[in-house]
Design an enzyme around this catalytic site. Structure first.
Site, PDB file in Angstrom:
ATOM      1  N   LYS A 256       5.064  -2.332  10.887  1.00  0.00           N
ATOM      2  CA  LYS A 256       4.759  -2.484  12.614  1.00  0.00           C
ATOM      3  C   LYS A 256       5.051  -3.689  12.813  1.00  0.00           C
ATOM      4  CE  LYS A 256       1.146   0.779  13.407  1.00  0.00           C
ATOM      5  NZ  LYS A 256       1.718   1.801  12.193  1.00  0.00           N
ATOM      6  N   SER A 257       5.737  -4.547  12.126  1.00  0.00           N
ATOM      7  CA  SER A 257       6.010  -6.229  12.423  1.00  0.00           C
ATOM      8  C   SER A 257       7.319  -6.261  13.299  1.00  0.00           C
ATOM      9  CB  SER A 257       6.836  -6.549  11.153  1.00  0.00           C
ATOM     10  OG  SER A 257       6.261  -6.746  10.462  1.00  0.00           O
TER      11      SER A 257
ATOM     12  N   LYS B 249       7.685  -9.746  -3.268  1.00  0.00           N
ATOM     13  CA  LYS B 249       7.262 -10.890  -2.759  1.00  0.00           C
ATOM     14  C   LYS B 249       7.558 -12.019  -4.186  1.00  0.00           C
ATOM     15  CE  LYS B 249       4.574  -9.587   0.964  1.00  0.00           C
ATOM     16  NZ  LYS B 249       2.765  -9.390   2.000  1.00  0.00           N
TER      17      LYS B 249
ATOM     18  N   ASN C 179       6.491 -14.524   0.795  1.00  0.00           N
ATOM     19  CA  ASN C 179       6.609 -13.391   2.176  1.00  0.00           C
ATOM     20  C   ASN C 179       7.859 -14.129   3.297  1.00  0.00           C
ATOM     21  OD1 ASN C 179       4.948 -15.321   3.333  1.00  0.00           O
ATOM     22  ND2 ASN C 179       4.071 -13.428   4.406  1.00  0.00           N
TER      23      ASN C 179
ATOM     24  N   ASP D  20       1.430 -15.019   3.985  1.00  0.00           N
ATOM     25  CA  ASP D  20       0.533 -14.494   4.089  1.00  0.00           C
ATOM     26  C   ASP D  20      -1.212 -14.981   4.177  1.00  0.00           C
ATOM     27  OD1 ASP D  20       1.492 -12.112   3.855  1.00  0.00           O
ATOM     28  OD2 ASP D  20       2.253 -12.265   1.478  1.00  0.00           O
TER      29      ASP D  20
ATOM     30  N   GLY E 139      -5.973  -5.439  -6.683  1.00  0.00           N
ATOM     31  CA  GLY E 139      -4.636  -5.845  -7.003  1.00  0.00           C
ATOM     32  C   GLY E 139      -4.268  -6.709  -7.237  1.00  0.00           C
TER      33      GLY E 139
ATOM     34  N   GLY F 184      -0.791  -7.998  -6.947  1.00  0.00           N
ATOM     35  CA  GLY F 184       1.288  -7.843  -6.817  1.00  0.00           C
ATOM     36  C   GLY F 184       0.670  -9.229  -5.639  1.00  0.00           C
ATOM     37  N   GLY F 185       2.371  -9.109  -4.727  1.00  0.00           N
ATOM     38  CA  GLY F 185       2.244 -10.675  -4.728  1.00  0.00           C
ATOM     39  C   GLY F 185       1.098 -10.708  -3.133  1.00  0.00           C
ATOM     40  N   ALA F 186       1.161  -9.846  -2.386  1.00  0.00           N
ATOM     41  CA  ALA F 186      -0.759 -10.171  -1.310  1.00  0.00           C
ATOM     42  C   ALA F 186      -1.581 -10.524  -2.237  1.00  0.00           C
ATOM     43  CB  ALA F 186      -0.443  -8.609  -0.970  1.00  0.00           C
TER      44      ALA F 186
END
Length: 274
Positions: free
Chosen positions: A19-20, A70, A91, A107, A129, A131-133
């Protein structure tokens, strides 16, 4: 829109759900800026060719980066802010014609915005999680002074490596471990995203004042958030972080502050888009 306009974009694999472009193009139109924002599907195998091609395009201002790139994008960027060492994921990548690719991470700041707005002051958190986030979120929470942080991941060794990088003496948990009591539960994984299995956790250990924050935004109301609301817990949806990190990136790409006073209108537009 004309291809001759300056543009930024978001890259990922998959990318159709992003949605960016709605967010950035809403702000560009609101401010009367002659530019555009796109989304582009880039596979891990195509990442090097993507940057080679874009660096030769004088209209390209840079890109946002989503799953699964990322961490990999750090191999292609300069890092004047020390993001590799401090967070270990990027990011946002900016480019000036003829100059280097400069990577950063919005982020972390975007994640914190709703917590700071609500004056959240909890002392413990669980992040799902690795990962990158998750790296950015762990960094953000550590910067708030949250010392009791657990990371739940399929690979507990990877979760422990994240904690070690952040200098947090937390706990690494397997996905089937019981959820510890905590003030904040964050889903920083793709679980619950359209096309992915749901994140199913027993939320009963969470105290009555706990918050549940799901960074997934497609769908906006994930099973995790629905379960949190059913228990009367504070639920924070993925649009909060998405809009927050986008605002920081928008300033980098287009050298302008987005009109955050129109966030309610923007959220309505995003919800109408499905």
């Amino acid at each position: 829109m004309s291809n001759s306009l300056p543009y930024a974009e978001v890259i990922g694999d998959p990318i159709a759900h992003s949605k960016s472009p709605i967010i950035h193009n809403f702000w560009l139109q609101a401010l009367g800026i002659e530019a555009e924002y796109r989304k582009t599907h880039v596979t891990p195998q195509g990442l090097a060719a993507y940057f080679l091609e874009r660096r030769a395009d004088p209209d390209w201002l840079g890109c946002n980066v989503t799953i699964p790139h990322k961490i990999a994008v750090m191999d292609y960027t300069d890092d004047p802010g020390g993001v590799r060492e401090r967070i270990g994921a990027m990011n946002t990548i900016a480019c000036e014609t003829g100059g280097p690719l400069v990577g950063t991470n919005t982020d972390a700041g975007g994640f914190l915005q709703p917590l700071l707005r609500d004056k959240w002051s909890g002392g413990s958190a669980v992040i799902v999680g690795a990962g990158g986030a998750a790296r950015a979120i762990l960094f953000a929470l550590a910067s708030l002074g949250v010392a009791d942080i657990a990371v739940m991941a399929r690979d507990p060794a990877k979760a422990q490596a994240l904690l070690d990088r952040a200098g947090v003496a937390g706990r690494a948990l397997a996905p089937d471990a019981p959820l510890p009591a905590c003030d904040l539960l964050v889903n920083a994984s793709p679980l619950g995203m359209t096309g992915q299995p749901p994140l199913t956790l027993d939320l009963s250990p969470l105290p009555a004042g706990a918050s549940v924050y799901d960074i997934v935004y497609a769908p906006l109301e994930t099973p995790l958030l629905a379960a949190a609301r059913a228990r009367g817990l504070k639920a924070i949806d993925g649009l909060e972080m998405l809009i927050g990190q986008a605002a920081l990136a928008f300033d980098i790409f287009f050298d302008a502050q987005p009109p955050r006073g129109r966030d309610a209108e923007l959220r309505a537009l995003l919800l109408a888009a499905g």
